[in-house]
Design an enzyme around this catalytic site. Sequence first.
Site, PDB file in Angstrom:
ATOM      1  N   ASP A 156     -14.410 -49.355 -11.560  1.00 50.29           N
ATOM      2  CA  ASP A 156     -13.553 -48.327 -10.746  1.00 50.29           C
ATOM      3  C   ASP A 156     -12.105 -48.170 -11.175  1.00 50.29           C
ATOM      4  O   ASP A 156     -11.604 -49.115 -11.543  1.00 50.29           O
ATOM      5  CB  ASP A 156     -13.822 -48.591  -9.239  1.00 50.29           C
ATOM      6  CG  ASP A 156     -15.285 -48.549  -8.688  1.00 50.29           C
ATOM      7  OD1 ASP A 156     -15.729 -47.921  -9.312  1.00 50.29           O
ATOM      8  OD2 ASP A 156     -15.419 -48.783  -7.558  1.00 50.29           O
ATOM      9  N   ARG A 186     -17.214 -41.729 -15.575  1.00 53.37           N
ATOM     10  CA  ARG A 186     -17.455 -40.937 -14.402  1.00 53.37           C
ATOM     11  C   ARG A 186     -16.321 -40.118 -14.283  1.00 53.37           C
ATOM     12  O   ARG A 186     -15.085 -40.586 -13.882  1.00 53.37           O
ATOM     13  CB  ARG A 186     -17.673 -42.116 -13.198  1.00 53.37           C
ATOM     14  CG  ARG A 186     -17.926 -41.355 -11.782  1.00 53.37           C
ATOM     15  CD  ARG A 186     -17.608 -42.456 -10.657  1.00 53.37           C
ATOM     16  NE  ARG A 186     -18.440 -43.397 -10.693  1.00 53.37           N
ATOM     17  CZ  ARG A 186     -18.276 -44.649 -10.179  1.00 53.37           C
ATOM     18  NH1 ARG A 186     -16.891 -45.076 -10.050  1.00 53.37           N
ATOM     19  NH2 ARG A 186     -18.996 -45.751 -10.314  1.00 53.37           N
TER      20      ARG A 186
END
Length: 279
Positions: A107, A158
């Site tokens: 992340d 992402r």
Amino acid sequence: MIPPIANNFVAGETADGAVSHVESLNRDGIAGILNLLGEHYTDRADADADADAYVDLVRQLGATNLDGCVSVKPSQIGLDIGDHAFRENLDRIVDAADAEDVFVWVDMEDHETTDVTLDAVDDLGHRTGGNVGVCVQANLKRTREDLERLAEVPGKVRLVKGAYNEPASIAYKEKSKVDEVYEELLEYMFTEFDDGVAVGSHDPHMIAHARHLHEQYGTPYEVQMLMGVREDGQRDLADADIEMWQYVPYGDKWFSYFYRRVRERKSNALFALRAVAGI
């Protein structure tokens, strides 16, 4: 114990509960991205303990036939302690996952963590042949350059709009501008990336845009959404043969995560109110 209302956004407090949730998702054609809740540890023992939990989790996933992977926050596994602690823990998670053929997402947190995160993913992407992925944020003005670098790195990326309140000097602040940039960056990814594009969005317009870009360029892609948000839409996408992944948080630090989800969207807050009121 997690109250029933929070269960809509968090898949229990244990890894077993989270893995069971992924099993139920798979029956609907949806894959799961497991995230053990926790962040901004300043004690090495806490960071090491969560890294241990991730190593156990990827081995548990590897022993199943489930369509699932994991996602790790840098500050959870030692970045606030130091770059060395972060890399030691991330390396051993990725090594264990690579041995089990389990994908690892890293992340992205606030802008101060961007460089060290990208450096780690660049290294590990080449080392594993693409068994890691990273999140980038469309609201940051630097992201186009970051994507140019990542286009040469094996693995997935992402793209999200960005949830951190960054300074105006380095980030776009107007929603319309962020939306415009998101569309532009998606097109760049579909034209330049080979290993696949992850569309991290609940916005139907952006998902439709990604579908159009796929039809135009043929680049493989997936859509990623949070547990508890637009779940009917998630199933609809899976039914339409679009690769659908649900981000599945779990763990005993569920309260702060649930509170953020409720505050983020009026619909979530109304949902919570109706659940509490029993209507």
